[in-house]
Design a protein around this motif. Sequence first.
Motif: not given
Length: 626
Positions: A143-168
């Motif tokens: 269903s579309r709602m299930r797709m949205l929830w999967i996208g949310v969880f993957v997106g959170i992981i992605s942004h955390v990775i970007f933050i780690i790569g930008a630490l001094p």
Amino acid sequence: MSDHEKLSSVEKSQVAVLETDTYSEGGSGTPLSLPEPTEHERTTLRRVLEHPKWYVYFICLIEFSERASYYGTGDRLNNFIQQPLPAGGNGAGAPAHGAAGDSATAGALGMGLQTATALNLLLTFLAYCFPLVTGYIADRYWSRMRMLWIGVFVGIISHVIFIIGALPPVLGNGQAALAPCVIGIITLAIATSFVKPVLLPTLLSQYPHETDVVRTLASGERVLVDRDASLQRMTMTFYWSINIGSFLSVATSYAARDIGYWLAFLIPLILYLIMPAVLLVLGRYLRDEPPSGRSMLADCCKVLRVCFERGWWRRYRSGDFWNYARPSRLRQAGRAGWRRKGAGGFYAESLVQDTRVTLSASAIFLYYVIYNINDGGIGSIMNSQTASLTSNGVPNDLISNFNPLCIIVFMPVLDHVLYPVLRKMRWNFKPVYRIFCGFMIAALASAVGAIIQTVIYNTSPCGRYATECDKGVSPVSMWVVAVEYALTGLSECLAMTTGYEIAFERSPAHMKSFVMALFLFTSALSAALGEIVTPSLVDPHLVIPFGVLAGLGAFMAFVFLWRYWSLDKTMELERAERRALEAEEGAMPAITSVRSYVSGAEDVDHPEGLEHVLSVTSAAVVKDHK
């Protein structure tokens, strides 16, 4: 041109546009059963817009959050990858404060224009290529709602990775931050692919009517609720929310410039967390269409296989290419199924129409490949222009926000001023006109880019080698590049919103996510084309790409105008044909029952007689429905 030619049947009687609510008075989510208009009512009744339930537009808040995080991160990657870590800075990518840093730009990896362009195009390509898979999965399995929830969880992981790569500490180890940057790009693209193909179809599918309907107001006036105009309003609101989110990229630009990239990547994560909060509240209100459980794509391939049987070119030349594949025609030819040999059964009659319309819509999408490049430039080329001009302490990648800013301004003007005025003048600003104007304005933006690049070469201390000049920058203000972004913003208000409408309207009910993914895939094709020409983006030849794109964009605009001049009439005819086929197929169970009662078998010896009965029954069903 006659008045009849200027106006399509859906806009002939446009006098004023009001909002109305056709849901039941009790406040439930069930729409009232309203009659369809007669031909006389279509030309005489005043037209109004549907007023969706309050929670429907919370879908736009989800899109706002997703786009704010996507652009807040993606727009910073240009300088993050291209520019080196500023000397004397704080080690997080921000340049030194004071006069010495007024004209400096934030940076981290220092890998140059070509690498920055390649990685930015990689993000665009993957973000709009993966939806071909996720859109198919949404239509068939999840269903579309299930797709949205999967996208949310993957997106959170992605942004955390970007933050780690930008630490001094990570940036201090040379190009060690490249690995988390690339991983972040890939995971961000995956998250986007789970969200983008399903959000707009979810929004538009909340509209309660399949056609125009007639409603009686409290005053006693009978009005026509205009489906096309209502969907256009919903689409424009959706696109407006996209650019509200995009404009918040301003915050991450200043965060990178003044604090560092770790904060610039943290802000998008905070904005992204709006999505799960809204989904938790919104989930119980939305009508989430279940997946079909079958492969509509595979069914369409069956139709194409029949269409391309021996003699297909002759049938194409005679206009019988699609009619040949209709099950009714195959039965008349004595076939026991869609395959030439053996049985296998028949697909639905409406599938031939759905396949034809889907391919026709996909052909329109191909015109957007050149448009997308004109709209956003080739990778980082426009951002590179701002780095070669005088900034006076303003982050150079801030200028790109003039694109969403102009969309935020222009969209309400078009929706509430220009379009109503055109309707009162009884001038049909039909979809092909809107797309043509959008294409031409984007081509004009590239022409302006060529002029600006020429000025940079003529005024830079390094002459025609201004991109990586170590002697200083051009004295011309970088704010001139805002003209390019403003023009692309106006072009999107016309071309992109109309493209979204076409993708939804011209797609079968169980292929809307996939067809939307096909439309988004044009951005991936544009990115791939940009990757091919990236090696040529070097001084002293940066004027040429702008000039070539401007010429190609204008040429494609005129070809599109010539090819799809009657697109609005074609879409009206397609809707009428689809409704007729659905009504005919809806009568099949009753015909089967009668046939079984009379003959005691499912087989019919006289298919011609069955076709006659189906036609009569279909007409009765349509008449009764009205």
